[in-house]
Scaffold this motif. Structure first.
Motif, PDB file in Angstrom:
ATOM      1  N   ILE A  36     -17.118 -41.403  14.518  1.00 15.61           N
ATOM      2  CA  ILE A  36     -18.234 -42.217  15.000  1.00 15.61           C
ATOM      3  C   ILE A  36     -19.517 -41.396  15.113  1.00 15.61           C
ATOM      4  CG2 ILE A  36     -19.107 -43.373  17.066  1.00 15.61           C
ATOM      5  CD1 ILE A  36     -16.414 -44.678  17.383  1.00 15.61           C
ATOM      6  N   ASN A  37     -19.384 -40.162  15.562  1.00 15.80           N
ATOM      7  CA  ASN A  37     -20.565 -39.325  15.774  1.00 15.80           C
ATOM      8  C   ASN A  37     -20.906 -38.464  14.563  1.00 15.80           C
ATOM      9  OD1 ASN A  37     -20.912 -40.229  18.463  1.00 15.80           O
ATOM     10  ND2 ASN A  37     -19.274 -38.848  19.143  1.00 15.80           N
ATOM     11  N   SER A  38     -20.260 -38.711  13.429  1.00 16.14           N
ATOM     12  CA  SER A  38     -20.539 -37.894  12.252  1.00 16.14           C
ATOM     13  C   SER A  38     -20.847 -38.786  11.055  1.00 16.14           C
ATOM     14  CB  SER A  38     -19.352 -36.962  11.972  1.00 16.14           C
ATOM     15  OG  SER A  38     -18.149 -37.714  11.841  1.00 16.14           O
ATOM     16  N   THR A  39     -19.836 -39.033  10.196  1.00 18.00           N
ATOM     17  CA  THR A  39     -20.055 -39.743   8.945  1.00 18.00           C
ATOM     18  C   THR A  39     -20.202 -41.241   9.164  1.00 18.00           C
ATOM     19  OG1 THR A  39     -18.701 -38.090   7.824  1.00 18.00           O
ATOM     20  CG2 THR A  39     -19.146 -40.142   6.638  1.00 18.00           C
ATOM     21  N   VAL A  40     -21.158 -41.856   8.466  1.00 17.01           N
ATOM     22  CA  VAL A  40     -21.287 -43.312   8.434  1.00 17.01           C
ATOM     23  C   VAL A  40     -20.585 -43.804   7.176  1.00 17.01           C
ATOM     24  CG1 VAL A  40     -22.857 -45.275   8.316  1.00 17.01           C
ATOM     25  CG2 VAL A  40     -23.451 -43.273   9.716  1.00 17.01           C
ATOM     26  N   ASN A  41     -19.476 -44.476   7.341  1.00 15.16           N
ATOM     27  CA  ASN A  41     -18.695 -44.947   6.201  1.00 15.16           C
ATOM     28  C   ASN A  41     -19.267 -46.237   5.628  1.00 15.16           C
ATOM     29  OD1 ASN A  41     -16.788 -42.844   6.530  1.00 15.16           O
ATOM     30  ND2 ASN A  41     -15.706 -44.030   8.102  1.00 15.16           N
ATOM     31  N   LEU A  42     -19.176 -46.382   4.326  1.00 13.95           N
ATOM     32  CA  LEU A  42     -19.564 -47.619   3.621  1.00 13.95           C
ATOM     33  C   LEU A  42     -20.914 -48.156   4.108  1.00 13.95           C
ATOM     34  CD1 LEU A  42     -16.113 -49.461   3.702  1.00 13.95           C
ATOM     35  CD2 LEU A  42     -16.996 -47.955   1.923  1.00 13.95           C
ATOM     36  N   PRO A  43     -21.994 -47.393   3.994  1.00 10.26           N
ATOM     37  CA  PRO A  43     -23.290 -47.858   4.522  1.00 10.26           C
ATOM     38  C   PRO A  43     -23.827 -49.103   3.830  1.00 10.26           C
ATOM     39  CG  PRO A  43     -23.567 -45.886   3.174  1.00 10.26           C
ATOM     40  CD  PRO A  43     -22.090 -46.057   3.361  1.00 10.26           C
ATOM     41  N   ASN A  44     -23.414 -49.353   2.581  1.00 10.42           N
ATOM     42  CA  ASN A  44     -23.933 -50.510   1.841  1.00 10.42           C
ATOM     43  C   ASN A  44     -22.946 -51.679   1.800  1.00 10.42           C
ATOM     44  OD1 ASN A  44     -26.310 -49.037   1.019  1.00 10.42           O
ATOM     45  ND2 ASN A  44     -24.991 -47.941  -0.434  1.00 10.42           N
ATOM     46  N   PHE A  45     -21.883 -51.574   2.556  1.00 11.25           N
ATOM     47  CA  PHE A  45     -20.829 -52.582   2.476  1.00 11.25           C
ATOM     48  C   PHE A  45     -21.351 -53.979   2.796  1.00 11.25           C
ATOM     49  CE2 PHE A  45     -17.256 -55.034   4.061  1.00 11.25           C
ATOM     50  CZ  PHE A  45     -16.235 -54.712   3.176  1.00 11.25           C
ATOM     51  N   ASP A  46     -22.124 -54.116   3.859  1.00 13.76           N
ATOM     52  CA  ASP A  46     -22.559 -55.440   4.312  1.00 13.76           C
ATOM     53  C   ASP A  46     -23.716 -56.001   3.493  1.00 13.76           C
ATOM     54  OD1 ASP A  46     -20.679 -55.715   6.431  1.00 13.76           O
ATOM     55  OD2 ASP A  46     -21.843 -54.279   7.602  1.00 13.76           O
ATOM     56  N   GLU A  47     -24.227 -55.241   2.549  1.00 13.08           N
ATOM     57  CA  GLU A  47     -25.259 -55.771   1.663  1.00 13.08           C
ATOM     58  C   GLU A  47     -24.646 -56.602   0.534  1.00 13.08           C
ATOM     59  OE1 GLU A  47     -27.621 -52.567   0.267  1.00 13.08           O
ATOM     60  OE2 GLU A  47     -28.144 -51.832   2.282  1.00 13.08           O
ATOM     61  N   GLN A  48     -23.372 -56.451   0.296  1.00 17.09           N
ATOM     62  CA  GLN A  48     -22.693 -57.232  -0.743  1.00 17.09           C
ATOM     63  C   GLN A  48     -22.375 -58.621  -0.208  1.00 17.09           C
ATOM     64  OE1 GLN A  48     -19.270 -54.980  -2.073  1.00 17.09           O
ATOM     65  NE2 GLN A  48     -20.351 -53.050  -1.814  1.00 17.09           N
ATOM     66  N   HIS A  49     -22.603 -59.636  -1.042  1.00 17.92           N
ATOM     67  CA  HIS A  49     -22.387 -61.011  -0.588  1.00 17.92           C
ATOM     68  C   HIS A  49     -20.910 -61.388  -0.528  1.00 17.92           C
ATOM     69  CE1 HIS A  49     -26.460 -62.481  -0.112  1.00 17.92           C
ATOM     70  NE2 HIS A  49     -26.808 -61.887  -1.252  1.00 17.92           N
ATOM     71  N   TRP A  50     -20.107 -60.856  -1.425  1.00 20.38           N
ATOM     72  CA  TRP A  50     -18.701 -61.250  -1.483  1.00 20.38           C
ATOM     73  C   TRP A  50     -17.806 -60.089  -1.079  1.00 20.38           C
ATOM     74  CZ3 TRP A  50     -17.282 -66.201  -2.105  1.00 20.38           C
ATOM     75  CH2 TRP A  50     -18.198 -67.073  -2.693  1.00 20.38           C
ATOM     76  N   HIS A  51     -16.819 -60.398  -0.267  1.00 21.99           N
ATOM     77  CA  HIS A  51     -15.787 -59.436   0.107  1.00 21.99           C
ATOM     78  C   HIS A  51     -14.428 -60.106  -0.015  1.00 21.99           C
ATOM     79  CE1 HIS A  51     -19.355 -57.996   2.507  1.00 21.99           C
ATOM     80  NE2 HIS A  51     -19.029 -56.900   1.841  1.00 21.99           N
ATOM     81  N   TYR A  52     -13.440 -59.304  -0.387  1.00 20.77           N
ATOM     82  CA  TYR A  52     -12.084 -59.816  -0.562  1.00 20.77           C
ATOM     83  C   TYR A  52     -11.109 -58.895   0.171  1.00 20.77           C
ATOM     84  CZ  TYR A  52     -14.624 -61.949  -4.412  1.00 20.77           C
ATOM     85  OH  TYR A  52     -15.560 -62.620  -5.162  1.00 20.77           O
ATOM     86  N   GLY A  53      -9.987 -59.445   0.545  1.00 19.81           N
ATOM     87  CA  GLY A  53      -9.009 -58.622   1.222  1.00 19.81           C
ATOM     88  C   GLY A  53      -7.738 -59.379   1.519  1.00 19.81           C
ATOM     89  N   PHE A  54      -6.953 -58.844   2.427  1.00 19.86           N
ATOM     90  CA  PHE A  54      -5.711 -59.494   2.831  1.00 19.86           C
ATOM     91  C   PHE A  54      -5.488 -59.263   4.314  1.00 19.86           C
ATOM     92  CE2 PHE A  54      -4.543 -55.185   1.743  1.00 19.86           C
ATOM     93  CZ  PHE A  54      -3.579 -54.832   2.676  1.00 19.86           C
ATOM     94  N   LEU A  55      -4.603 -60.061   4.889  1.00 16.55           N
ATOM     95  CA  LEU A  55      -4.316 -59.962   6.314  1.00 16.55           C
ATOM     96  C   LEU A  55      -2.823 -60.062   6.556  1.00 16.55           C
ATOM     97  CD1 LEU A  55      -3.598 -63.051   7.535  1.00 16.55           C
ATOM     98  CD2 LEU A  55      -6.035 -63.351   7.127  1.00 16.55           C
ATOM     99  N   MET A  56      -2.394 -59.477   7.663  1.00 18.19           N
ATOM    100  CA  MET A  56      -1.025 -59.595   8.149  1.00 18.19           C
ATOM    101  C   MET A  56      -1.107 -59.853   9.648  1.00 18.19           C
ATOM    102  SD  MET A  56       0.800 -56.384   6.212  1.00 18.19           S
ATOM    103  CE  MET A  56      -0.339 -55.213   6.976  1.00 18.19           C
ATOM    104  N   GLY A  57      -0.165 -60.621  10.166  1.00 21.76           N
ATOM    105  CA  GLY A  57      -0.247 -60.920  11.585  1.00 21.76           C
ATOM    106  C   GLY A  57       1.074 -61.327  12.197  1.00 21.76           C
ATOM    107  N   LEU A  58       1.165 -61.115  13.497  1.00 16.62           N
ATOM    108  CA  LEU A  58       2.259 -61.622  14.310  1.00 16.62           C
ATOM    109  C   LEU A  58       1.704 -62.676  15.249  1.00 16.62           C
ATOM    110  CD1 LEU A  58       4.042 -58.286  15.275  1.00 16.62           C
ATOM    111  CD2 LEU A  58       4.833 -59.952  13.595  1.00 16.62           C
ATOM    112  N   HIS A  59       2.473 -63.699  15.528  1.00 16.11           N
ATOM    113  CA  HIS A  59       1.985 -64.748  16.414  1.00 16.11           C
ATOM    114  C   HIS A  59       3.118 -65.329  17.246  1.00 16.11           C
ATOM    115  CE1 HIS A  59       3.556 -67.314  13.172  1.00 16.11           C
ATOM    116  NE2 HIS A  59       3.617 -68.271  14.081  1.00 16.11           N
ATOM    117  N   THR A  60       2.739 -65.921  18.363  1.00 17.32           N
ATOM    118  CA  THR A  60       3.662 -66.731  19.144  1.00 17.32           C
ATOM    119  C   THR A  60       3.174 -68.173  19.076  1.00 17.32           C
ATOM    120  OG1 THR A  60       2.434 -66.340  21.198  1.00 17.32           O
ATOM    121  CG2 THR A  60       4.256 -64.846  20.701  1.00 17.32           C
TER     122      THR A  60
END
Length: 259
Positions: A36-60
């Motif tokens: 947190i106090n050193s490297t800024v990761n993916l500085p341009n990530f939120d400038e891209q309009h489209w993002h893709y990914g996947f999710l996993m979850g547990l639920h009750t």
């Protein structure tokens, strides 16, 4: 009533799975906070309009019920109560996220949810009849994601939207009428909170989401299991971890790729 299906083994050892899940999340999060106090990761990530990914979850998940008016009549004098316990399940899915502006995204997260839903019919003689169902739902949540200002490698967010879902019923289930009968479609309102944690190559986000069932899922066909019930809805509390990337995590600048 209980089978040896692998999902039932998951529910049986649910507490161990939750602990392991949280430990894995902690291991994944710790490198982010160290940076947190050193490297800024993916500085341009939120400038891209489209993002893709996947999710996993547990639920009750559990039913919420209302009794029929006749429940207090002599017709049901041997039935003390109907109790809906919470049961554990899990979900997997994909993420398609569109960045509208700095603090707002809209996302579609098609998900497959493996559930156990149960009603315990308690009688005045001490007998308990357990009615257990294990439906699989295909969910299509459409959510708005409102984000805080990014603080180096993290940002909080809230999300909410509607979640239509369709039950994947097997032919055996359709033929089995001597059970609690429910509809094949459900609609809920989902609300949640989470935190985006920017890693060097992707974005990792733990998230908690609550789902409020809106529709009565009792089938129109009546039998002994549905006779004391007027209305039945499904509510759930889920913990997700999501992983997201963009079409171009790296940008080319001066002949070299710059993050």
């Amino acid at each position: 009533m209980h089978s040896t299906h692998f999902r039932h083994q998951l529910y049986l050892h649910g507490s161990k799975i939750v602990v392991s899940f949280l430990l894995l999340m902690g291991l994944a999060v710790s490198p982010t906070f160290a940076q947190i106090n050193s490297t800024v990761n993916l500085p341009n990530f939120d400038e891209q309009h489209w993002h893709y990914g996947f999710l996993m979850g547990l639920h009750t998940a559990n039913y919420r019920l209302e009794y029929v008016d006749d429940y207090v009549t002599p017709e049901f004098d041997t039935l003390h109560s109907v109790v809906p316990p919470s049961k554990m399940g899990f979900k997997i899915g994909f993420i398609v996220d569109y960045h509208i502006f700095e603090t707002l995204d809209v996302r579609l997260t098609p998900t497959v949810g493996f559930n156990q839903l149960q009603l315990n019919y308690r009688y005045t003689n001490g007998k308990i009849l357990e009615e257990l169902r294990d439906p699989t739902y295909v969910e299509l949540p459409i959510l708005l994601k409102y984000k805080s200002v990014r603080r180096r490698n993290r940002r909080m967010y809230f999300l909410g939207g509607i979640n239509p879902s369709f039950k994947a019923a097997s032919s055996k289930e359709r033929e089995d009428t001597d059970r609690l009968l429910t509809k094949n479609f459900n609609l809920s309102v989902d609300v949640g909170i989470g935190m985006d944690l920017y890693q060097p190559l992707f974005k990792f986000s733990p998230e908690i989401r609550y789902s409020f069932g809106l529709l009565d899922v009792l089938a129109e066909e009546q039998n002994d299991f549905s006779a004391p019930l007027q209305r039945l809805t499904i509510h759930s509390l889920a913990f997700y971890i999501t992983f997201e990337g963009g079409p171009s995590t790296f940008r080319r600048k001066g002949g070299k790729y710059k993050r």
